[in-house]
Motif scaffolding. Structure first.
Motif, PDB file in Angstrom:
ATOM      1  N   ALA A   1      24.226 -14.973 -53.047  1.00  0.00           N
ATOM      2  CA  ALA A   1      23.013 -15.781 -52.850  1.00  0.00           C
ATOM      3  C   ALA A   1      22.672 -15.875 -51.367  1.00  0.00           C
ATOM      4  O   ALA A   1      21.515 -15.731 -50.970  1.00  0.00           O
ATOM      5  CB  ALA A   1      23.218 -17.179 -53.432  1.00  0.00           C
ATOM      6  N   ARG A   2      23.703 -16.111 -50.549  1.00  0.00           N
ATOM      7  CA  ARG A   2      23.499 -16.250 -49.104  1.00  0.00           C
ATOM      8  C   ARG A   2      22.926 -14.960 -48.519  1.00  0.00           C
ATOM      9  O   ARG A   2      21.947 -14.979 -47.781  1.00  0.00           O
ATOM     10  CB  ARG A   2      24.836 -16.593 -48.455  1.00  0.00           C
ATOM     11  CG  ARG A   2      24.739 -17.209 -47.088  1.00  0.00           C
ATOM     12  CD  ARG A   2      26.045 -17.867 -46.697  1.00  0.00           C
ATOM     13  NE  ARG A   2      27.187 -16.997 -46.915  1.00  0.00           N
ATOM     14  CZ  ARG A   2      28.291 -17.363 -47.566  1.00  0.00           C
ATOM     15  NH1 ARG A   2      28.409 -18.573 -48.053  1.00  0.00           N
ATOM     16  NH2 ARG A   2      29.291 -16.525 -47.730  1.00  0.00           N
TER      17      ARG A   2
ATOM     18  N   ARG B   1      21.357 -12.494 -50.084  1.00  0.00           N
ATOM     19  CA  ARG B   1      20.012 -12.195 -50.587  1.00  0.00           C
ATOM     20  C   ARG B   1      18.971 -13.076 -49.917  1.00  0.00           C
ATOM     21  O   ARG B   1      17.881 -12.631 -49.570  1.00  0.00           O
ATOM     22  CB  ARG B   1      19.974 -12.378 -52.106  1.00  0.00           C
ATOM     23  CG  ARG B   1      20.777 -11.339 -52.846  1.00  0.00           C
ATOM     24  CD  ARG B   1      20.733 -11.591 -54.338  1.00  0.00           C
ATOM     25  NE  ARG B   1      19.388 -11.467 -54.870  1.00  0.00           N
ATOM     26  CZ  ARG B   1      18.910 -12.225 -55.855  1.00  0.00           C
ATOM     27  NH1 ARG B   1      19.655 -13.152 -56.397  1.00  0.00           N
ATOM     28  NH2 ARG B   1      17.691 -12.046 -56.290  1.00  0.00           N
ATOM     29  N   LEU B   2      19.320 -14.356 -49.735  1.00  0.00           N
ATOM     30  CA  LEU B   2      18.382 -15.276 -49.101  1.00  0.00           C
ATOM     31  C   LEU B   2      18.086 -14.864 -47.666  1.00  0.00           C
ATOM     32  O   LEU B   2      16.935 -14.865 -47.233  1.00  0.00           O
ATOM     33  CB  LEU B   2      18.967 -16.694 -49.092  1.00  0.00           C
ATOM     34  CG  LEU B   2      18.505 -17.625 -50.197  1.00  0.00           C
ATOM     35  CD1 LEU B   2      19.273 -18.926 -50.118  1.00  0.00           C
ATOM     36  CD2 LEU B   2      17.012 -17.889 -50.109  1.00  0.00           C
ATOM     37  N   GLN B   3      19.141 -14.520 -46.924  1.00  0.00           N
ATOM     38  CA  GLN B   3      18.941 -14.154 -45.528  1.00  0.00           C
ATOM     39  C   GLN B   3      17.985 -12.975 -45.403  1.00  0.00           C
ATOM     40  O   GLN B   3      17.103 -12.966 -44.550  1.00  0.00           O
ATOM     41  CB  GLN B   3      20.283 -13.855 -44.852  1.00  0.00           C
ATOM     42  CG  GLN B   3      20.903 -15.131 -44.294  1.00  0.00           C
ATOM     43  CD  GLN B   3      22.394 -15.041 -44.073  1.00  0.00           C
ATOM     44  OE1 GLN B   3      23.027 -14.069 -44.486  1.00  0.00           O
ATOM     45  NE2 GLN B   3      22.962 -16.054 -43.443  1.00  0.00           N
TER      46      GLN B   3
ATOM     47  N   VAL C   1      15.678 -11.917 -47.728  1.00  0.00           N
ATOM     48  CA  VAL C   1      14.322 -12.196 -48.201  1.00  0.00           C
ATOM     49  C   VAL C   1      13.586 -13.120 -47.224  1.00  0.00           C
ATOM     50  O   VAL C   1      12.395 -12.970 -46.991  1.00  0.00           O
ATOM     51  CB  VAL C   1      14.327 -12.748 -49.646  1.00  0.00           C
ATOM     52  CG1 VAL C   1      14.734 -14.205 -49.705  1.00  0.00           C
ATOM     53  CG2 VAL C   1      12.969 -12.568 -50.302  1.00  0.00           C
ATOM     54  N   LEU C   2      14.320 -14.045 -46.597  1.00  0.00           N
ATOM     55  CA  LEU C   2      13.678 -14.954 -45.655  1.00  0.00           C
ATOM     56  C   LEU C   2      13.274 -14.239 -44.371  1.00  0.00           C
ATOM     57  O   LEU C   2      12.252 -14.564 -43.775  1.00  0.00           O
ATOM     58  CB  LEU C   2      14.588 -16.143 -45.331  1.00  0.00           C
ATOM     59  CG  LEU C   2      14.779 -17.127 -46.485  1.00  0.00           C
ATOM     60  CD1 LEU C   2      15.600 -18.315 -46.040  1.00  0.00           C
ATOM     61  CD2 LEU C   2      13.446 -17.572 -47.047  1.00  0.00           C
TER      62      LEU C   2
END
Lengths: 92, 271
Positions: free
Chosen positions: A21-22, A24-26, A28-29
């Motif tokens: 999750a971490r 993927r978030l980094q 996409v953000l």
């Protein structure tokens, strides 16, 4: 990387979902914040490489242009290993 | 006249992460401390703050009628039964969409600032007109999110927009935290979220079934002085807003025993 991540790797298990999750978030953000789509980034990467290869010979396999974020600041990071400078080789 | 009124927007981007529940619980908790507080439901298309506060049958007028001068502000304010320091003002009627403009929102908030010490604005989900209206009337913001990728992503978008509007300070509330899942690394940890969003953490709220029970009844957890995990978290947040120095709950400490110790060891960052 946590102790669990290492253990999971050794046992050939999937990494913990929070780690995924971490990551993927980094990613996409970084794209969201810069308003750059992956396609646009890829086009930019190609053009940057074109310019750079005019001056130096770079390792196309290893080269990477990516977005990295820290503290809400997004940076365009180009990592382009140089094989040799074209100018010096021409002289030689 | 309340000269030091704080106007705080409670927003999240994504729907269903707990904006309205936080607004209701903070409103009650602040009122209990003797602070004159108003909660403004800026989500007039899909308003729900009245329901969470148990005031759904007592709404006669809305901010819309006040601005049209068909009623006085005092008539539109719905006072809470048990906590007279708390009042609710719905921005508008669900049947009358599209009337509200940033200008209207600013006027109504200005009027509320004359009477109350806290104006809490419950923001609609999304980043479109409803959000823009609500932002135009606020000074501070609380962004609420849950440790899920979609909620964090939307929160990031909202923070970007708040920053460009010069809203300051912006603080973070992390909702629905499950210590067990964090310990087994199947949920983003508190640090992960604060690192990614780069906001100061105003508080976290532990996952708690009692939240559902309290919404069923229309009695926010902070009203009854319940000692359930979420109730403690909400009242801590209210006290921090008031400037008290209350340490954050450590989700890891919520778990006891050997298994928890092993799980904590497994979380150790190697590199």
């Amino acid at each position: 990387m946590t102790l669990r991540d290492i253990l999971n790797k050794l046992l050939g298990r999937q990494q913990a979902s929070a780690t995924t999750a971490r990551e993927r978030l980094q990613l996409v953000l970084a794209h969201d914040r810069s308003d750059l789509s992956p396609e646009l980034l890829d086009q930019m990467r190609k053009e940057i490489l074109e310019v750079v290869t005019k001056y130096v010979e770079i390792d196309m396999e290893e080269g990477a242009v990516s977005l990295e974020t820290e503290d809400r600041m997004t940076a365009l990071v180009a990592n382009l290993p140089i094989k040799r400078s074209k100018l010096t080789t021409e002289k030689a | 006249m309340a000269p030091n009124t704080r106007t705080i927007l409670i927003c999240s981007g994504k729907g269903g992460v707990g904006k309205t529940t936080l607004t209701a619980n903070l409103g009650i908790a602040l009122a209990k401390q003797g602070v004159r507080t108003v909660v403004l439901d800026a989500d007039f298309g899909l308003r729900n703050l009245d329901l969470l506060l148990g005031l759904e049958n007592r709404i006669v007028y809305t901010a819309q009628e006040v601005l049209e001068e068909s009623c006085r502000l005092e008539q539109a304010l719905v006072k809470h039964k048990q906590e007279p320091n708390l009042a609710l003002l719905p921005a508008g009627n669900p049947r009358m969409l599209e009337w509200l403009k940033p200008d209207d929102m600013q006027r109504i908030v200005e009027m509320l600032r004359e009477i109350f010490e806290y104006v809490l604005i419950d923001c609609p989900a999304g980043v479109e007109d409803g959000f823009k209206n609500a932002v135009s009337a606020t000074k501070e913001a609380i962004v609420i999110t849950t440790p899920e990728v979609s909620a964090v992503r939307d929160a990031d978008r909202v923070i970007g927009l708040l920053n460009t509007q010069g809203i300051k300070p912006i603080q973070l509330v992390l909702n629905r935290v499950r210590p067990k899942m964090i310990a087994s690394q199947e949920m983003l940890a508190v640090d992960d979220v604060t690192d990614i969003l780069a906001l100061p953490l105003l508080g976290l709220v532990l996952e708690d079934e009692q939240v559902i029970v309290s919404t069923n009844r229309g009695e926010p957890l902070t009203l009854s002085g319940s000692n359930s995990p979420a109730a403690r978290c909400y009242s801590n947040i209210a006290r921090r807003l008031q400037g008290e120095n209350i340490p954050l709950i450590d989700p890891a400490k919520e778990e006891q025993g050997l298994r928890a110790k092993v799980r904590r060891l497994m979380q150790t960052k190697i590199f």
